[in-house]
Design a protein around this motif. Sequence first.
Motif, PDB file in Angstrom:
ATOM      1  N   GLN A 158     -19.098   4.887-104.679  1.00  0.00           N
ATOM      2  CA  GLN A 158     -17.586   4.679-105.234  1.00  0.00           C
ATOM      3  C   GLN A 158     -16.711   5.597-104.412  1.00  0.00           C
ATOM      4  O   GLN A 158     -16.611   6.831-104.478  1.00  0.00           O
ATOM      5  CB  GLN A 158     -17.571   5.299-106.677  1.00  0.00           C
ATOM      6  CG  GLN A 158     -18.470   4.335-107.541  1.00  0.00           C
ATOM      7  CD  GLN A 158     -18.215   4.814-108.976  1.00  0.00           C
ATOM      8  OE1 GLN A 158     -18.408   5.910-109.378  1.00  0.00           O
ATOM      9  NE2 GLN A 158     -17.703   3.788-109.836  1.00  0.00           N
ATOM     10  N   THR A 206     -13.027   6.599-102.891  1.00  0.00           N
ATOM     11  CA  THR A 206     -11.513   6.398-103.150  1.00  0.00           C
ATOM     12  C   THR A 206     -10.867   6.578-101.916  1.00  0.00           C
ATOM     13  O   THR A 206     -11.061   7.527-101.294  1.00  0.00           O
ATOM     14  CB  THR A 206     -11.109   7.623-104.349  1.00  0.00           C
ATOM     15  OG1 THR A 206     -11.917   7.262-105.605  1.00  0.00           O
ATOM     16  CG2 THR A 206      -9.578   7.309-104.439  1.00  0.00           C
ATOM     17  N   GLU A 245     -20.413  -3.682-110.166  1.00  0.00           N
ATOM     18  CA  GLU A 245     -19.695  -2.736-109.506  1.00  0.00           C
ATOM     19  C   GLU A 245     -18.043  -3.057-109.545  1.00  0.00           C
ATOM     20  O   GLU A 245     -17.859  -4.111-109.225  1.00  0.00           O
ATOM     21  CB  GLU A 245     -20.238  -2.653-108.202  1.00  0.00           C
ATOM     22  CG  GLU A 245     -21.349  -2.280-107.653  1.00  0.00           C
ATOM     23  CD  GLU A 245     -21.866  -2.821-106.511  1.00  0.00           C
ATOM     24  OE1 GLU A 245     -21.045  -3.262-105.509  1.00  0.00           O
ATOM     25  OE2 GLU A 245     -23.111  -3.137-106.315  1.00  0.00           O
ATOM     26  N   SER A 264     -13.740  -2.114-109.020  1.00  0.00           N
ATOM     27  CA  SER A 264     -12.979  -1.365-108.301  1.00  0.00           C
ATOM     28  C   SER A 264     -11.762  -0.841-109.221  1.00  0.00           C
ATOM     29  O   SER A 264     -11.786  -1.601-110.179  1.00  0.00           O
ATOM     30  CB  SER A 264     -12.316  -2.512-107.169  1.00  0.00           C
ATOM     31  OG  SER A 264     -13.461  -2.592-106.073  1.00  0.00           O
ATOM     32  N   THR A 313     -10.367   3.147-105.761  1.00  0.00           N
ATOM     33  CA  THR A 313     -11.576   3.258-105.391  1.00  0.00           C
ATOM     34  C   THR A 313     -12.299   1.843-105.447  1.00  0.00           C
ATOM     35  O   THR A 313     -12.397   1.032-106.246  1.00  0.00           O
ATOM     36  CB  THR A 313     -12.204   4.024-106.748  1.00  0.00           C
ATOM     37  OG1 THR A 313     -11.440   5.036-107.170  1.00  0.00           O
ATOM     38  CG2 THR A 313     -13.574   4.238-106.729  1.00  0.00           C
ATOM     39  N   ALA A 359     -18.056   0.406 -99.253  1.00  0.00           N
ATOM     40  CA  ALA A 359     -17.314   0.826-100.376  1.00  0.00           C
ATOM     41  C   ALA A 359     -16.087   0.919 -99.753  1.00  0.00           C
ATOM     42  O   ALA A 359     -15.025   0.474-100.544  1.00  0.00           O
ATOM     43  CB  ALA A 359     -18.087   2.061-101.263  1.00  0.00           C
ATOM     44  N   SER A 371     -16.172   0.102-104.761  1.00  0.00           N
ATOM     45  CA  SER A 371     -17.685   0.180-104.948  1.00  0.00           C
ATOM     46  C   SER A 371     -18.704  -0.829-104.159  1.00  0.00           C
ATOM     47  O   SER A 371     -18.022  -1.697-104.025  1.00  0.00           O
ATOM     48  CB  SER A 371     -18.119  -0.103-106.553  1.00  0.00           C
ATOM     49  OG  SER A 371     -17.309   0.727-107.278  1.00  0.00           O
ATOM     50  N   HIS A 431     -25.147   2.835-106.514  1.00  0.00           N
ATOM     51  CA  HIS A 431     -23.641   2.332-105.776  1.00  0.00           C
ATOM     52  C   HIS A 431     -22.987   3.455-105.482  1.00  0.00           C
ATOM     53  O   HIS A 431     -22.866   4.492-105.855  1.00  0.00           O
ATOM     54  CB  HIS A 431     -23.171   0.959-106.485  1.00  0.00           C
ATOM     55  CG  HIS A 431     -22.555   1.186-107.778  1.00  0.00           C
ATOM     56  ND1 HIS A 431     -23.279   0.895-108.884  1.00  0.00           N
ATOM     57  CD2 HIS A 431     -21.344   1.957-108.243  1.00  0.00           C
ATOM     58  CE1 HIS A 431     -22.663   1.452-110.081  1.00  0.00           C
ATOM     59  NE2 HIS A 431     -21.425   1.841-109.506  1.00  0.00           N
ATOM     60  N   GLY A 451     -20.660   8.695-106.249  1.00  0.00           N
ATOM     61  CA  GLY A 451     -21.752   7.514-106.461  1.00  0.00           C
ATOM     62  C   GLY A 451     -22.491   7.748-107.855  1.00  0.00           C
ATOM     63  O   GLY A 451     -22.513   8.645-108.509  1.00  0.00           O
TER      64      GLY A 451
END
Lengths: 68, 68, 68, 68, 68, 68, 68, 68, 68, 68, 68, 68
Positions: free
Chosen positions: C58, C60, J3, J5, C12, C22, C14, C56, C47
């Motif tokens: 996110q 995956t 943020e 990951s 994942t 992202a 961001s 933000h 997000g």
Amino acid sequence: MPEHSYKHIEVTGSSSKSFDDAVKTAVAKAAMTLHNLHWFEVIETRGHIEGNEVKHWQVTVKIGFRLD
Amino acid sequence: MPEHSYKHIEVTGSSSKSFDDAVKTAVAKAAMTLHNLHWFEVIETRGHIEGNEVKHWQVTVKIGFRLD
Amino acid sequence: MPEHSYKHIEVTGSSSKSFDDAVKTAVAKAAMTLHNLHWFEVIETRGHIEGNEVKHWQVTVKIGFRLD
Amino acid sequence: MPEHSYKHIEVTGSSSKSFDDAVKTAVAKAAMTLHNLHWFEVIETRGHIEGNEVKHWQVTVKIGFRLD
Amino acid sequence: MPEHSYKHIEVTGSSSKSFDDAVKTAVAKAAMTLHNLHWFEVIETRGHIEGNEVKHWQVTVKIGFRLD
Amino acid sequence: MPEHSYKHIEVTGSSSKSFDDAVKTAVAKAAMTLHNLHWFEVIETRGHIEGNEVKHWQVTVKIGFRLD
Amino acid sequence: MPEHSYKHIEVTGSSSKSFDDAVKTAVAKAAMTLHNLHWFEVIETRGHIEGNEVKHWQVTVKIGFRLD
Amino acid sequence: MPEHSYKHIEVTGSSSKSFDDAVKTAVAKAAMTLHNLHWFEVIETRGHIEGNEVKHWQVTVKIGFRLD
Amino acid sequence: MPEHSYKHIEVTGSSSKSFDDAVKTAVAKAAMTLHNLHWFEVIETRGHIEGNEVKHWQVTVKIGFRLD
Amino acid sequence: MPEHSYKHIEVTGSSSKSFDDAVKTAVAKAAMTLHNLHWFEVIETRGHIEGNEVKHWQVTVKIGFRLD
Amino acid sequence: MPEHSYKHIEVTGSSSKSFDDAVKTAVAKAAMTLHNLHWFEVIETRGHIEGNEVKHWQVTVKIGFRLD
Amino acid sequence: MPEHSYKHIEVTGSSSKSFDDAVKTAVAKAAMTLHNLHWFEVIETRGHIEGNEVKHWQVTVKIGFRLD
């Protein structure tokens, strides 16, 4: 950090500009009547075509908001 | 408003620029041989990586066009 | 062209900027410890929302890398 | 009985009358340009609402037709 | 390497011999009318039973071909 | 045509008469408290059996309504 | 019999010979760096087409191995 | 027994105690503003980890309540 | 009201008349050998096409019956 | 808040005691080799039966851990 | 051709030889107690690994048989 | 270890006590008429609500039993 509960709603936002902007529109629409919006998840990405071009994006998001 | 029938096709568009651009490429490719394109739905978002960076996006869309 | 085998991981990434960014973050993070990254597929787009705006993204992605 | 091969297409039929009629419309539309239609499978059942009533049904079917 | 666009079709191939052979039949059938076939993905594996034995395999594949 | 945003709700309608009628019941129920209903999608089709016969249909639809 | 814990990985194996052989390739590749492989599950069956024939199979398997 | 219509909502309940308790929390939260809650279905079971232990469970349930 | 346990079976019913009638056929078939049928859920809606018209509907339902 | 990951892994934990305990076992196993475990999601709940009783639970969880 | 009704069962067949053989084993097992087996569909393809090699295939098929 | 074949059934167990107990009830019910039960998998977790509290759990499990 206390444990929270959330309720989810599903909103479709539209934008002639971009995918990202359609998501922001959906969040903004939900924010007009709900507080404590916390997260979103994209459920479906569609759009309309006119004159053989992408006319506008229609993105459906699930939005979670914290129950007080 | 009359009731319409639609046929769906599935096309993968590519772009080195962005996700949005790959969708537009798919629509443009479909428009080269079909008329009356009406809507699209994103089915799959993939891409190639070269030199540890996103080299290009490959987005598959289902496109509906109106049967005359 | 020889036949290759691939292993997949799920990461994942961001970004406060955009969906596309992202995805690039996720690929960059994976590239810090793995070689031969070959493709990605978007699995989930979520997000966070703060102050009723998208704070933000996110995203995956499943990433495939070539086994030597 | 010999073994056959089939190709599949996806068509959305509409009807202001009923779910069943929308399926029949989809099959009739496909039959205008294809021969040897063999089976269908309902993929999605949607519809439009006007004046708070179901205005028309829109049913998407996958249709298989025999390759000669 | 330039970026390509692809269209997808769905074909069911049959074989009394094996799963693998039914896939090859589907690809061969598609190749009779289309050029530039590039990849396939197995969507569904079914078959008919007669006399309590597998009579033939029916495998549905999605096939992608490059748009020129 | 301006771009609209939509909110979705999920309602189960029942009917002893038919599948179609259960969908119409769900839409009518939603229309009692919401305006601008725009589309529906069938999510689940179930029903109760009594005396070995279908006693009533219970169809769950997702309904989209336009946000003003 | 004691209770075990397992970790899963996802590997794509290729073979120009057959579906079965591509699965075996994936297992053999995983076995080069991991011990105690215990089971596999086929996740996706794809392949490449060249000259209108199946060039090689690409089968993705999830593999579980026992944690010591 | 008359035929009823139901509306569904989606709520995430949290609990540091157990999976079962998180479901009960979700139902209790929904009951604070809605009457006639009738059934629930578990949609997703997640949780947070702190100090390498399960800190709390977060279970999302769909809840159906009878429309009067 | 005591708590019951249920077993589920899957049956395909056919009808040349309508979708609804095919569901009723499936329930009637199940009722010939089982008691205490309680609910059904539609799993798949297919049908055969002959002479370019819907020849008959084939609807697969999951049926739950109470264990005594 | 910066943020982050995350990387995801999939682990099956077993327990003869309860569903909850099998989840905790999976998290504990993952914690033996990884730091910064952050969340889990239940993917699959299975178990073994011996002597017609549940012998042990086997719960598969996806676990996300923060990349430094 | 009259309209038939079908009941479905789910069986896992095993084979140390091949995927195809595991499907045939499942059909043969079902044929020991049921008549009029008509079709099968592969639901899941798994297998056991011993000594880092595929020890045997375990394929789950749904089988439909005609109700008299 | 020889290769076994399995048949699967689907049973819903109920319990006013807990999720775990509803699973055990389902297994116990299946054990009343079948031998050689080998594994279960949770398919669906639902329940009834009365007086705004969880009245009882209803968990559907798929159960595999060895064919002799």
